[in-house]
Design a protein around this motif. Structure first.
Motif, short mmCIF file in Angstrom:
data_model
loop_
_atom_site.label_atom_id
_atom_site.label_comp_id
_atom_site.label_asym_id
_atom_site.label_seq_id
_atom_site.Cartn_x
_atom_site.Cartn_y
_atom_site.Cartn_z
N PRO A 1 0.97 -1.20 0.04
CA PRO A 1 -0.02 0.59 -0.21
C PRO A 1 1.07 1.35 -0.11
CG PRO A 1 -0.78 -1.27 1.80
CD PRO A 1 0.50 -2.49 0.88
N GLY A 2 0.78 1.92 -0.82
CA GLY A 2 0.82 3.86 -1.03
C GLY A 2 0.41 4.62 -0.89
N TRP A 3 0.52 5.96 -1.45
CA TRP A 3 -0.91 7.04 -1.33
C TRP A 3 -1.56 6.25 -2.20
CZ3 TRP A 3 -0.41 11.80 0.39
CH2 TRP A 3 1.11 12.41 0.57
N LEU A 4 -3.50 7.28 -1.53
CA LEU A 4 -4.84 7.26 -1.87
C LEU A 4 -4.68 8.42 -3.12
CD1 LEU A 4 -6.86 5.49 -2.02
CD2 LEU A 4 -7.86 6.21 -0.35
N ILE A 5 -5.19 8.68 -4.01
CA ILE A 5 -5.95 9.61 -4.65
C ILE A 5 -7.31 9.21 -4.96
CG2 ILE A 5 -6.27 10.74 -6.70
CD1 ILE A 5 -3.04 10.51 -7.36
N LEU A 6 -8.29 9.92 -4.32
CA LEU A 6 -9.75 10.17 -3.96
C LEU A 6 -9.75 11.55 -5.27
CD1 LEU A 6 -11.38 9.45 -0.33
CD2 LEU A 6 -11.02 7.47 -2.40
N GLN A 7 -10.82 11.07 -6.50
CA GLN A 7 -10.58 11.78 -7.25
C GLN A 7 -12.67 11.89 -7.72
OE1 GLN A 7 -11.10 11.43 -10.71
NE2 GLN A 7 -10.37 13.52 -12.22
N ALA A 8 -13.18 13.26 -7.02
CA ALA A 8 -14.84 12.50 -7.38
C ALA A 8 -15.19 14.07 -7.71
CB ALA A 8 -15.18 12.41 -6.49
N PRO A 9 -15.05 14.11 -9.22
CA PRO A 9 -15.32 15.26 -9.58
C PRO A 9 -17.00 16.27 -9.39
CG PRO A 9 -14.86 14.22 -11.28
CD PRO A 9 -15.14 13.74 -10.13
N GLY A 10 -17.61 15.09 -9.20
CA GLY A 10 -18.93 15.58 -8.64
C GLY A 10 -19.30 15.81 -7.68
N PHE A 11 -18.05 15.54 -6.85
CA PHE A 11 -18.50 16.21 -5.12
C PHE A 11 -18.26 17.74 -5.10
CE2 PHE A 11 -16.87 17.04 -0.77
CZ PHE A 11 -17.41 16.17 0.03
N LYS A 12 -18.75 17.88 -4.24
CA LYS A 12 -18.30 19.57 -3.80
C LYS A 12 -18.26 20.01 -2.60
CE LYS A 12 -20.21 21.43 -8.81
NZ LYS A 12 -18.64 21.19 -9.03
N LYS B 1 -1.12 9.91 3.79
CA LYS B 1 -0.24 9.91 2.79
C LYS B 1 -1.40 9.66 1.30
CE LYS B 1 3.59 6.88 4.40
NZ LYS B 1 4.06 5.74 3.84
N THR B 2 -2.30 10.43 1.48
CA THR B 2 -4.00 10.77 0.80
C THR B 2 -4.19 12.16 0.02
OG1 THR B 2 -5.15 9.05 2.61
CG2 THR B 2 -6.67 10.52 0.95
N ILE B 3 -4.29 12.32 -0.66
CA ILE B 3 -4.85 13.24 -1.35
C ILE B 3 -6.46 13.23 -1.68
CG2 ILE B 3 -4.42 15.00 -3.71
CD1 ILE B 3 -1.38 13.43 -4.46
N LEU B 4 -6.76 14.42 -1.75
CA LEU B 4 -8.83 14.56 -1.96
C LEU B 4 -9.03 15.13 -2.84
CD1 LEU B 4 -9.91 15.01 1.77
CD2 LEU B 4 -9.41 12.77 0.07
N ILE B 5 -9.71 15.12 -4.70
CA ILE B 5 -9.42 15.74 -5.43
C ILE B 5 -11.38 15.77 -5.77
CG2 ILE B 5 -9.61 16.55 -7.47
CD1 ILE B 5 -6.85 15.44 -7.01
#
Length: 532
Positions: free
Chosen positions: A150-161, A182-186
């Motif tokens: 396991p490493g870094w997690l990217i959560l990418q949800a354009p529809g979430f505001k 170790k997480t990126i939220l987009i």
């Protein structure tokens, strides 16, 4: 691989109702078309629109301020803090939002040198965003997935505001990096470059501090004898174009690390600007637009599938993403030896800087911390005359640490390797400023760079620029000698001197923010604030 509820490393249903794991590029393209999220151009590349955001939103990028980052991150306009509590709240909201969604998950990694490998899991709300991750990150073999840690997690949800009043953001879109988790939220933006640059920011934080590796916003290629060249430059300076040389192997077009003994690509693909793209000027990039490539925000003829690369009605920041193996002369694995030549590219719209000049170590550090180029009239609303742009280390918005940390690391590497040549290359105007002079021919710029790489400029006579103190060669094969000293082509010598002094003053104004913390070595390289 096909749809899955689990991966070799855990349950994926925590991310969505229906999970597609590690799909092929063909499957991702097919699903994008079936969902009505894109069309194919005439050569088979997938064309999509990223919606409201056609570029990054730097003012909406945040870093969680906690014990790990409080005293290490260079906080300010570039690195905006957000609290752990705000991060946790948004993280939970995003997971709840994704619970009922169909999502696409991919395991990948960054850094071609195995010693510095960074594992990444990406969760996307659309298949074409997952295709982008397939193209831009490095791709593990299927058997490697069984042992992928396991490493870094990217959560990418354009529809979430986000709700700015409750969530600590500036507006509804956001990119948040949490180094401890170790997480990126987009959220709120479908622009795929946020994922790519999010991981770049992570590496810019980790590699210099933990490994003494200089992380770099540059392209790199390699000659037949193994010599490596680096190309730094802001948008519009020719970084991608000049590194895509059919006679040299492409290591990468945007992000690299410089370790002891090696230069290595962070990525597994390229994300090239597509505005005004044509087969004659950039054949390698043009030929990469084929099945599996992703075109963003281009104008496509619905009947013929032909792309009008000159059309800017959606954005000037049109892009094409593709795996690096779409470039015929790409090197895989994408790393090489330490550089022999380093090129700092600048589009000088004032017509002051020479087409090429040689820098010593102190000057290299100064121009690295300056990161100069110029925007010209017509590129942005309201610009009617050249506007200077300075971006420290040619990528200030991606640097979590203070810029002098990176400049100091560059200086140490150059001192340890005195055989490395550093060049400042003006791909902008000569014979006068924008509107009076002419932009230097790409043919001449290519000839100058080729000569520098071959060593043809090592034995020629040099003169010193009277203001910037940089060394200008007196001759170069295939290039008219009269253009090598920029003042030769100005009709009014006094006007050249005045503009050179003006540009020197702008350099000094930018450097002032670093002057108190900078060493005397960098300060000595500053231009002279006087006319010829």
């Amino acid at each position: 691989m096909t749809e899955s509820e689990t991966s070799p490393k855990g349950n994926l249903l925590q991310f969505g109702k229906r999970v597609h794991y590690q799909l092929s590029s063909e499957e991702l393209v097919r699903q994008s078309l079936e969902l009505g999220q894109g069309i194919l151009n005439h050569s088979g590349a997938l064309c999509v629109d990223t919606g409201e955001f056609t570029g990054r939103s730097p003012k909406d990028k945040f870093i969680v301020k906690d014990v790990l980052t409080a005293d290490t991150v260079d906080w300010g306009e570039v690195n905006r803090p957000i609290s752990s509590a705000d991060f946790d709240r948004l993280h939970q909201k995003m997971l709840v939002y994704l619970e009922g969604k169909e999502v696409w998950v991919r395991d990948a990694y960054a850094c071609a040198d195995p010693e510095y490998r960074l594992n990444i899991r990406v969760v996307n709300e659309t298949p074409w965003a997952n295709l982008f991750c397939y193209e831009l990150f490095l791709r593990p073999e299927d058997e490697d997935l069984l042992t992928l840690e396991p490493g870094w997690l990217i959560l990418q949800a354009p529809g979430f505001k986000a709700n700015p009043l409750m969530d600590g953001t500036r507006q509804s879109n956001f990119t948040i990096v949490d180094f401890s988790r170790k997480t990126i939220l987009i959220g709120g933006s479908a622009y795929t470059g946020e994922m790519k640059k999010g991981i770049f920011s992570v590496l810019n934080f980790l590699l210099p501090q933990n490994h003494g590796v200089l992380s770099m916003h540059c392209s790199a290629n390699e000659g037949a004898d193994g010599d490596v060249a680096l190309f730094f430059g802001l948008s519009g300076t020719g970084k991608t174009t000049l590194s895509a040389d059919a006679s040299r192997a492409l290591i990468g077009d945007d992000e690299h690390g410089w370790a002891a003994g090696s230069v290595f690509n962070f990525e597994g693909g390229c994300y090239a600007k597509a505005i005004d793209l044509n087969a004659e000027r950039e054949p390698e990039i043009f030929s990469a637009i084929r099945p599996g490539a992703l075109l963003e925000n281009v104008v496509v003829d619905q009947e013929t599938g032909l792309v009008d690369f000159s059309d800017t009605q959606k954005t000037e920041n049109t892009r094409v993403a593709y795996p690096i193996h779409f470039i015929d002369n790409a090197k895989e694995p994408s790393f090489g030896a330490e550089p022999s030549n380093i090129f700092f590219l600048t589009c000088d719209a004032f017509g002051i800087l020479p087409p090429i000049s040689k820098l010593d170590t102190e000057q290299a550090m100064y121009h690295f911390i300056s990161g100069y180029t110029a925007k010209v009239a017509g590129t942005e609303m309201g610009i009617t005359s050249p506007q200077t742009t300075f971006s420290a280390c040619f990528g200030r918005v991606f640097l979590p640490l203070h810029p002098l940390k990176y400049a100091g690391l560059l200086g140490r590497k150059l001192q340890e390797n005195p055989e490395i040549n550093v060049w400042l290359v003006n791909t902008g105007w000569i014979g006068g400023m924008y509107g009076i002079g002419n932009r230097i021919s790409l043919k001449y710029t290519r000839a100058l760079i080729a000569a520098a790489i071959r060593g043809d400029l090592n034995a020629v006579p040099y003169t010193t620029h009277p203001v910037f103190k940089i060394a200008m060669p007196g001759s170069c094969p295939g290039v008219p000698s009269e253009i090598l000293d920029p003042c030769n082509l100005w009709s009014d010598r006094a006007e050249y001197d005045a503009k050179a002094a003006e540009l020197a003053g702008l350099f000094a104004g930018h450097f002032a923010q670093y002057a108190d913390a900078a060493g005397e070595d960098i300060k000595r390289a500053a231009p002279l604030i006087k006319t010829r």
